[in-house]
Scaffold this motif. Structure first.
Motif, PDB file in Angstrom:
ATOM      1  N   ALA A 111       1.786  -1.156   7.688  1.00  0.00           N
ATOM      2  CA  ALA A 111       2.837  -1.057   6.708  1.00  0.00           C
ATOM      3  C   ALA A 111       2.523  -0.250   5.347  1.00  0.00           C
ATOM      4  N   VAL A 112       2.464   0.993   5.420  1.00  0.00           N
ATOM      5  CA  VAL A 112       2.130   2.033   4.287  1.00  0.00           C
ATOM      6  C   VAL A 112       3.376   2.719   4.053  1.00  0.00           C
ATOM      7  N   MET A 113       3.822   2.829   2.794  1.00  0.00           N
ATOM      8  CA  MET A 113       4.740   3.528   2.179  1.00  0.00           C
ATOM      9  C   MET A 113       4.196   4.989   2.072  1.00  0.00           C
ATOM     10  N   GLU A 114       4.752   6.011   2.267  1.00  0.00           N
ATOM     11  CA  GLU A 114       4.311   7.324   1.936  1.00  0.00           C
ATOM     12  C   GLU A 114       5.285   7.884   1.128  1.00  0.00           C
ATOM     13  N   VAL A 115       4.408   8.738   0.062  1.00  0.00           N
ATOM     14  CA  VAL A 115       5.196   9.532  -0.913  1.00  0.00           C
ATOM     15  C   VAL A 115       4.312  10.860  -0.937  1.00  0.00           C
ATOM     16  N   ARG A 116       5.353  11.653  -0.472  1.00  0.00           N
ATOM     17  CA  ARG A 116       4.913  13.295  -0.463  1.00  0.00           C
ATOM     18  C   ARG A 116       5.489  13.949  -1.533  1.00  0.00           C
ATOM     19  N   ILE A 117       4.359  14.830  -2.131  1.00  0.00           N
ATOM     20  CA  ILE A 117       4.909  15.274  -3.426  1.00  0.00           C
ATOM     21  C   ILE A 117       4.511  17.029  -2.733  1.00  0.00           C
ATOM     22  N   THR A 118       6.026  17.640  -2.922  1.00  0.00           N
ATOM     23  CA  THR A 118       5.881  19.171  -2.842  1.00  0.00           C
ATOM     24  C   THR A 118       6.085  19.739  -4.197  1.00  0.00           C
ATOM     25  N   VAL A 119       5.129  20.883  -4.317  1.00  0.00           N
ATOM     26  CA  VAL A 119       5.120  21.644  -5.640  1.00  0.00           C
ATOM     27  C   VAL A 119       6.216  22.711  -5.365  1.00  0.00           C
ATOM     28  N   GLU A 120       7.291  23.012  -6.218  1.00  0.00           N
ATOM     29  CA  GLU A 120       8.306  23.767  -6.113  1.00  0.00           C
ATOM     30  C   GLU A 120       8.183  24.733  -7.188  1.00  0.00           C
ATOM     31  N   GLY A 121       7.502  24.522  -8.348  1.00  0.00           N
ATOM     32  CA  GLY A 121       7.498  25.436  -9.235  1.00  0.00           C
ATOM     33  C   GLY A 121       6.304  24.918 -10.431  1.00  0.00           C
ATOM     34  N   PRO A 122       6.281  25.621 -11.393  1.00  0.00           N
ATOM     35  CA  PRO A 122       5.367  25.073 -12.572  1.00  0.00           C
ATOM     36  C   PRO A 122       5.668  23.795 -12.844  1.00  0.00           C
ATOM     37  N   THR A 123       6.692  23.395 -13.187  1.00  0.00           N
ATOM     38  CA  THR A 123       7.032  22.010 -13.494  1.00  0.00           C
ATOM     39  C   THR A 123       7.873  21.227 -12.645  1.00  0.00           C
ATOM     40  N   GLU A 124       8.389  21.949 -11.585  1.00  0.00           N
ATOM     41  CA  GLU A 124       9.408  21.357 -10.440  1.00  0.00           C
ATOM     42  C   GLU A 124       8.609  20.844  -9.212  1.00  0.00           C
ATOM     43  N   VAL A 160       0.788  -1.306   0.053  1.00  0.00           N
ATOM     44  CA  VAL A 160      -0.037  -0.082   0.036  1.00  0.00           C
ATOM     45  C   VAL A 160       1.089   1.375   0.041  1.00  0.00           C
ATOM     46  N   VAL A 161       0.563   2.162  -0.948  1.00  0.00           N
ATOM     47  CA  VAL A 161       1.294   3.400  -0.981  1.00  0.00           C
ATOM     48  C   VAL A 161       0.333   4.449  -0.907  1.00  0.00           C
ATOM     49  N   ALA A 162       0.672   5.405   0.060  1.00  0.00           N
ATOM     50  CA  ALA A 162      -0.151   6.555   0.172  1.00  0.00           C
ATOM     51  C   ALA A 162       0.423   7.841  -0.505  1.00  0.00           C
ATOM     52  N   PHE A 163      -0.192   8.448  -1.318  1.00  0.00           N
ATOM     53  CA  PHE A 163       0.292   9.676  -1.865  1.00  0.00           C
ATOM     54  C   PHE A 163      -0.495  11.017  -1.253  1.00  0.00           C
ATOM     55  N   ASP A 164       0.280  11.826  -0.736  1.00  0.00           N
ATOM     56  CA  ASP A 164       0.230  13.113   0.084  1.00  0.00           C
ATOM     57  C   ASP A 164       0.640  14.274  -0.639  1.00  0.00           C
ATOM     58  N   ALA A 165      -0.268  14.742  -1.288  1.00  0.00           N
ATOM     59  CA  ALA A 165       0.090  16.057  -2.139  1.00  0.00           C
ATOM     60  C   ALA A 165      -1.329  16.963  -2.525  1.00  0.00           C
ATOM     61  N   PRO A 166      -0.981  18.049  -2.587  1.00  0.00           N
ATOM     62  CA  PRO A 166      -2.150  18.940  -2.855  1.00  0.00           C
ATOM     63  C   PRO A 166      -2.724  18.705  -4.299  1.00  0.00           C
ATOM     64  N   MET A 167      -3.964  19.249  -4.434  1.00  0.00           N
ATOM     65  CA  MET A 167      -4.745  19.006  -5.808  1.00  0.00           C
ATOM     66  C   MET A 167      -3.745  19.606  -6.805  1.00  0.00           C
ATOM     67  N   GLY A 168      -3.704  18.794  -8.013  1.00  0.00           N
ATOM     68  CA  GLY A 168      -2.780  19.265  -9.288  1.00  0.00           C
ATOM     69  C   GLY A 168      -1.353  19.128  -9.133  1.00  0.00           C
ATOM     70  N   ALA A 169      -0.858  18.297  -8.023  1.00  0.00           N
ATOM     71  CA  ALA A 169       0.479  18.161  -7.941  1.00  0.00           C
ATOM     72  C   ALA A 169       1.019  17.182  -8.790  1.00  0.00           C
TER      73      ALA A 169
END
Length: 138
Positions: free
Chosen positions: A119-132, A29-38
């Motif tokens: 036992a969940v793997m977490e993936v956090r996505i941070t928006v750094e810029g338009p494509t970063e 199980v992988v949980a994706f933590d990120a804002p809308m549109g990330a």
């Protein structure tokens, strides 16, 4: 073990997908933590492709779960955004999916936090810029 990968463009997502799969270490199980549109669904499409799925990966916003067949396993892709109560997730059998041993990729996991296995793997996505983007794999 935590790994952080920074990318400057969507063209670099394949290396993130590979890193996510390599970091699974038996977890399903992988949980994706990120804002809308990330880019959660876009990353999940690359993970599915890396695992051999040939289906077009789309957000299961209304269906809640999509199923893809990889080379060696079934991949379930969840979008819990529209879940308002945990009972809704229970009604469609989320616990069976999450305990199936197949790969479950979950967008908006906070909506079903009490149902997620330990036992969940977490993936956090941070928006750094338009494509970063910055990806923290834990």
């Amino acid at each position: 073990m935590e790994r952080i990968i920074d990318i400057d463009s969507i063209d670099e997502l394949d290396k993130v997908a590979e890193a996510v799969v390599e970091a699974l270490e038996g977890r399903t199980v992988v949980a994706f933590d990120a804002p809308m549109g990330a880019g959660k669904t876009t990353l999940i499409s690359r993970i599915a492709a890396y695992l051999g799925a040939e289906d077009a990966v789309t957000s299961p916003t209304f269906a809640i779960v999509n199923q893809y067949e990889g080379r060696d396993r079934t991949i379930y892709h969840f979008d819990m955004y529209r879940i308002e109560r945990v009972e809704e997730a229970l009604d469609f059998g989320s616990e069976e999916y999450l305990s199936s041993g197949e790969l479950c990729l979950v967008e908006w996991p906070e909506k079903i936090e009490g149902l997620m296995p330990d036992a969940v793997m977490e993936v956090r996505i941070t928006v750094e810029g338009p494509t970063e983007r910055s990806f923290e794999i834990e």
